[in-house]
Design a protein around this motif. Structure first.
Motif, mmCIF file in Angstrom:
data_model
loop_
_atom_site.group_PDB
_atom_site.id
_atom_site.type_symbol
_atom_site.label_atom_id
_atom_site.label_comp_id
_atom_site.label_asym_id
_atom_site.label_seq_id
_atom_site.Cartn_x
_atom_site.Cartn_y
_atom_site.Cartn_z
ATOM 1 N N PRO A 1 30.151 52.692 42.082
ATOM 2 C CA PRO A 1 31.120 51.648 42.422
ATOM 3 C C PRO A 1 30.415 50.388 42.902
ATOM 4 C CG PRO A 1 31.013 53.258 44.180
ATOM 5 C CD PRO A 1 30.170 53.804 43.053
ATOM 6 N N ALA A 2 31.070 49.255 42.729
ATOM 7 C CA ALA A 2 30.543 47.994 43.245
ATOM 8 C C ALA A 2 30.794 47.923 44.747
ATOM 9 C CB ALA A 2 31.208 46.820 42.543
ATOM 10 N N TRP A 3 29.749 47.599 45.503
ATOM 11 C CA TRP A 3 29.885 47.402 46.948
ATOM 12 C C TRP A 3 29.923 45.897 47.204
ATOM 13 C CZ3 TRP A 3 30.249 51.190 50.789
ATOM 14 C CH2 TRP A 3 30.211 52.510 50.306
ATOM 15 N N LEU A 4 31.075 45.423 47.696
ATOM 16 C CA LEU A 4 31.326 43.987 47.830
ATOM 17 C C LEU A 4 31.796 43.657 49.237
ATOM 18 C CD1 LEU A 4 33.335 43.603 44.494
ATOM 19 C CD2 LEU A 4 30.958 42.904 44.883
ATOM 20 N N PRO A 5 31.605 42.409 49.663
ATOM 21 C CA PRO A 5 32.146 41.993 50.961
ATOM 22 C C PRO A 5 33.672 42.054 50.938
ATOM 23 C CG PRO A 5 30.524 40.415 50.160
ATOM 24 C CD PRO A 5 30.829 41.331 49.019
ATOM 25 N N PRO A 6 34.299 42.338 52.050
ATOM 26 C CA PRO A 6 35.770 42.364 52.088
ATOM 27 C C PRO A 6 36.355 41.050 51.579
ATOM 28 C CG PRO A 6 34.867 43.247 54.123
ATOM 29 C CD PRO A 6 33.701 42.675 53.363
ATOM 30 N N GLY A 7 37.329 41.155 50.695
ATOM 31 C CA GLY A 7 37.991 39.967 50.153
ATOM 32 C C GLY A 7 37.320 39.369 48.942
ATOM 33 N N PHE A 8 36.132 39.847 48.583
ATOM 34 C CA PHE A 8 35.453 39.306 47.407
ATOM 35 C C PHE A 8 35.941 40.066 46.178
ATOM 36 C CE2 PHE A 8 32.238 38.300 44.333
ATOM 37 C CZ PHE A 8 31.766 37.044 44.703
ATOM 38 N N ALA A 9 36.501 39.342 45.214
ATOM 39 C CA ALA A 9 37.095 39.978 44.042
ATOM 40 C C ALA A 9 36.019 40.558 43.128
ATOM 41 C CB ALA A 9 37.930 38.969 43.264
ATOM 42 N N HIS A 10 36.328 41.711 42.570
ATOM 43 C CA HIS A 10 35.418 42.322 41.599
ATOM 44 C C HIS A 10 35.264 41.374 40.406
ATOM 45 C CE1 HIS A 10 33.665 46.112 39.825
ATOM 46 N NE2 HIS A 10 33.730 45.332 38.768
ATOM 47 N N PRO A 11 34.027 41.077 39.979
ATOM 48 C CA PRO A 11 33.836 40.143 38.856
ATOM 49 C C PRO A 11 34.496 40.647 37.575
ATOM 50 C CG PRO A 11 31.779 40.487 40.034
ATOM 51 C CD PRO A 11 32.742 41.505 40.557
ATOM 52 N N ARG A 12 35.064 39.706 36.831
ATOM 53 C CA ARG A 12 35.724 40.018 35.563
ATOM 54 C C ARG A 12 35.143 39.140 34.464
ATOM 55 N NH1 ARG A 12 39.970 43.290 37.009
ATOM 56 N NH2 ARG A 12 40.642 43.421 34.845
ATOM 57 N N CYS A 13 35.139 39.660 33.249
ATOM 58 C CA CYS A 13 34.613 38.926 32.105
ATOM 59 C C CYS A 13 35.503 37.728 31.794
ATOM 60 C CB CYS A 13 34.526 39.857 30.895
ATOM 61 S SG CYS A 13 33.918 39.054 29.397
ATOM 62 N N GLY A 14 34.876 36.570 31.567
ATOM 63 C CA GLY A 14 35.627 35.370 31.234
ATOM 64 C C GLY A 14 36.103 35.341 29.797
ATOM 65 N N ARG A 15 35.660 36.291 28.982
ATOM 66 C CA ARG A 15 36.051 36.319 27.577
ATOM 67 C C ARG A 15 37.221 37.272 27.337
ATOM 68 N NH1 ARG A 15 30.029 36.802 24.766
ATOM 69 N NH2 ARG A 15 29.010 35.191 26.052
ATOM 70 N N CYS A 16 37.180 38.439 27.983
ATOM 71 C CA CYS A 16 38.213 39.455 27.720
ATOM 72 C C CYS A 16 38.947 39.905 28.975
ATOM 73 C CB CYS A 16 37.593 40.658 27.021
ATOM 74 S SG CYS A 16 36.418 41.581 28.044
ATOM 75 N N ASP A 17 38.548 39.412 30.136
ATOM 76 C CA ASP A 17 39.158 39.725 31.431
ATOM 77 C C ASP A 17 38.908 41.165 31.871
ATOM 78 O OD1 ASP A 17 40.549 38.715 33.706
ATOM 79 O OD2 ASP A 17 42.310 39.872 33.115
ATOM 80 N N ALA A 18 38.007 41.869 31.231
ATOM 81 C CA ALA A 18 37.687 43.229 31.676
ATOM 82 C C ALA A 18 36.878 43.178 32.965
ATOM 83 C CB ALA A 18 36.889 43.956 30.605
ATOM 84 N N ALA A 19 37.113 44.149 33.842
ATOM 85 C CA ALA A 19 36.281 44.271 35.035
ATOM 86 C C ALA A 19 34.851 44.595 34.609
ATOM 87 C CB ALA A 19 36.828 45.358 35.947
ATOM 88 N N MET A 20 33.887 43.953 35.236
ATOM 89 C CA MET A 20 32.491 44.130 34.844
ATOM 90 C C MET A 20 31.905 45.411 35.414
ATOM 91 S SD MET A 20 30.791 40.353 35.069
ATOM 92 C CE MET A 20 31.601 38.875 34.428
ATOM 93 N N GLN A 21 30.931 45.947 34.676
ATOM 94 C CA GLN A 21 30.203 47.146 35.075
ATOM 95 C C GLN A 21 29.061 46.768 36.019
ATOM 96 O OE1 GLN A 21 30.176 50.704 34.195
ATOM 97 N NE2 GLN A 21 28.682 50.616 35.851
ATOM 98 N N PRO A 22 28.972 47.411 37.206
ATOM 99 C CA PRO A 22 27.776 47.214 38.028
ATOM 100 C C PRO A 22 26.561 47.872 37.364
ATOM 101 C CG PRO A 22 29.593 48.149 39.319
ATOM 102 C CD PRO A 22 29.960 48.271 37.881
ATOM 103 N N PHE A 23 25.480 47.123 37.214
ATOM 104 C CA PHE A 23 24.248 47.667 36.654
ATOM 105 C C PHE A 23 23.229 47.975 37.749
ATOM 106 C CE2 PHE A 23 25.937 46.678 32.612
ATOM 107 C CZ PHE A 23 25.133 47.280 31.651
ATOM 108 N N VAL A 24 22.944 47.002 38.595
ATOM 109 C CA VAL A 24 21.957 47.177 39.662
ATOM 110 C C VAL A 24 22.565 46.696 40.967
ATOM 111 C CG1 VAL A 24 19.708 46.428 40.558
ATOM 112 C CG2 VAL A 24 19.984 46.877 38.113
ATOM 113 N N GLN A 25 22.395 47.505 42.025
ATOM 114 C CA GLN A 25 22.804 47.095 43.375
ATOM 115 C C GLN A 25 21.708 47.532 44.343
ATOM 116 O OE1 GLN A 25 27.326 47.341 44.110
ATOM 117 N NE2 GLN A 25 26.929 49.084 42.774
ATOM 118 N N LEU A 26 21.256 46.605 45.155
ATOM 119 C CA LEU A 26 20.161 46.921 46.071
ATOM 120 C C LEU A 26 20.254 46.068 47.329
ATOM 121 C CD1 LEU A 26 17.700 44.529 46.013
ATOM 122 C CD2 LEU A 26 17.604 45.359 43.659
ATOM 123 N N THR A 27 19.647 46.560 48.383
ATOM 124 C CA THR A 27 19.573 45.857 49.657
ATOM 125 C C THR A 27 18.178 45.279 49.840
ATOM 126 O OG1 THR A 27 21.235 47.299 50.665
ATOM 127 C CG2 THR A 27 19.788 46.087 52.163
#
Length: 245
Positions: free
Chosen positions: A36-62
């Motif tokens: 799952p995408a770990w995001l700050p509270p209130g930050f919308a999950h990124p969506r594709c500007g071409r098809c409006d699909a929610a984007m897949q998280p590939f890399v997440q790191l601290t």
């Protein structure tokens, strides 16, 4: 005594943090691919500007203090891409100077590279689940850097190794970007991906469009990818994603 050649090449070494995708499930708080995408509270999950699909998280790191990167410890990097649109990033290439404010949103609307400041992060319930959620680990190492200087001793080009890593001189092939963020901050090297870096997918999911593998997804068509980020962290979107080959 003969005159020196107009250009000469030397090799130096520098510390980097080499990445490895472990064959172990990622759990909350891990650096990870997929999951799952770990995001700050209130930050919308990124969506594709071409098809409006929610984007897949590939890399997440601290970002950790021991990495020696010019970003606040506890910051969180997240790379996303549309599950359908697998194309390279196409930012304006400025090797020197300062990027305009618009660079944050004009690199491509099918992916996102976000560097969040330290804070509270919560899992998003949006987004596809194509990739196996696996732990991502980093080990301290070294890389060789090829440095090309002109007859005056000025560096005209340098390039690090083509590896999956944090920090260090990027693997510059066709250009070398030293331009600044719109705010005047330095766009510093953060993450590098080699050509055809694979991200293991769930076996039940369909093959990614234009992928080089039926078992793995690739990021931005499998190009050599360099992610630079503003060292002032003026905005989570103040990153520059460059594709080269």
């Amino acid at each position: 005594m003969s005159a020196p050649p107009p250009e000469s090449e030397r090799v130096r070494t520098e510390p980097v943090w080499r990445a490895a995708i472990e064959d172990a499930p990622a759990v909350a708080g891990d650096d990870a691919v997929g999951g799952p995408a770990w995001l700050p509270p209130g930050f919308a999950h990124p969506r594709c500007g071409r098809c409006d699909a929610a984007m897949q998280p590939f890399v997440q790191l601290t970002v950790r203090e021991e990495y020696g990167l010019p970003f606040a410890a506890g910051s969180r990097l997240a790379l996303f891409m549309c599950p359908t649109h697998n194309d390279p990033a196409e930012p304006e290439i400025l090797e020197t100077g300062r990027y305009p404010e618009s660079y944050r949103t004009e690199q491509g609307d099918h992916f996102a590279a976000l560097l969040f400041p330290p804070g509270d992060f919560r899992p998003s319930d949006a987004g596809p689940d194509r990739l196996r959620p696996l732990r991502l680990t980093f080990a301290r190492g070294e890389q060789s850097v090829a440095v090309v200087k002109n007859a005056a001793g000025e560096v005209v080009h340098e390039s690090g190794e083509e590896t999956f890593r944090l920090g260090g001189t990027p693997c510059w092939i066709n250009y070398r970007v030293t331009a600044e963020c719109a705010c005047g901050g330095r766009l510093a090297p953060l993450l590098a991906l080699p050509e055809n870096q694979g991200f293991p997918k769930r076996p039940e999911t369909a093959t990614q469009p234009d992928s080089f593998s039926s078992d793995e997804d690739c990021y931005l068509l499998g190009n050599v990818v360099t992610v630079l980020a503003c060292d002032r962290q003026c905005d989570p979107r103040s990153t520059l994603t460059l594709c080269d080959n």
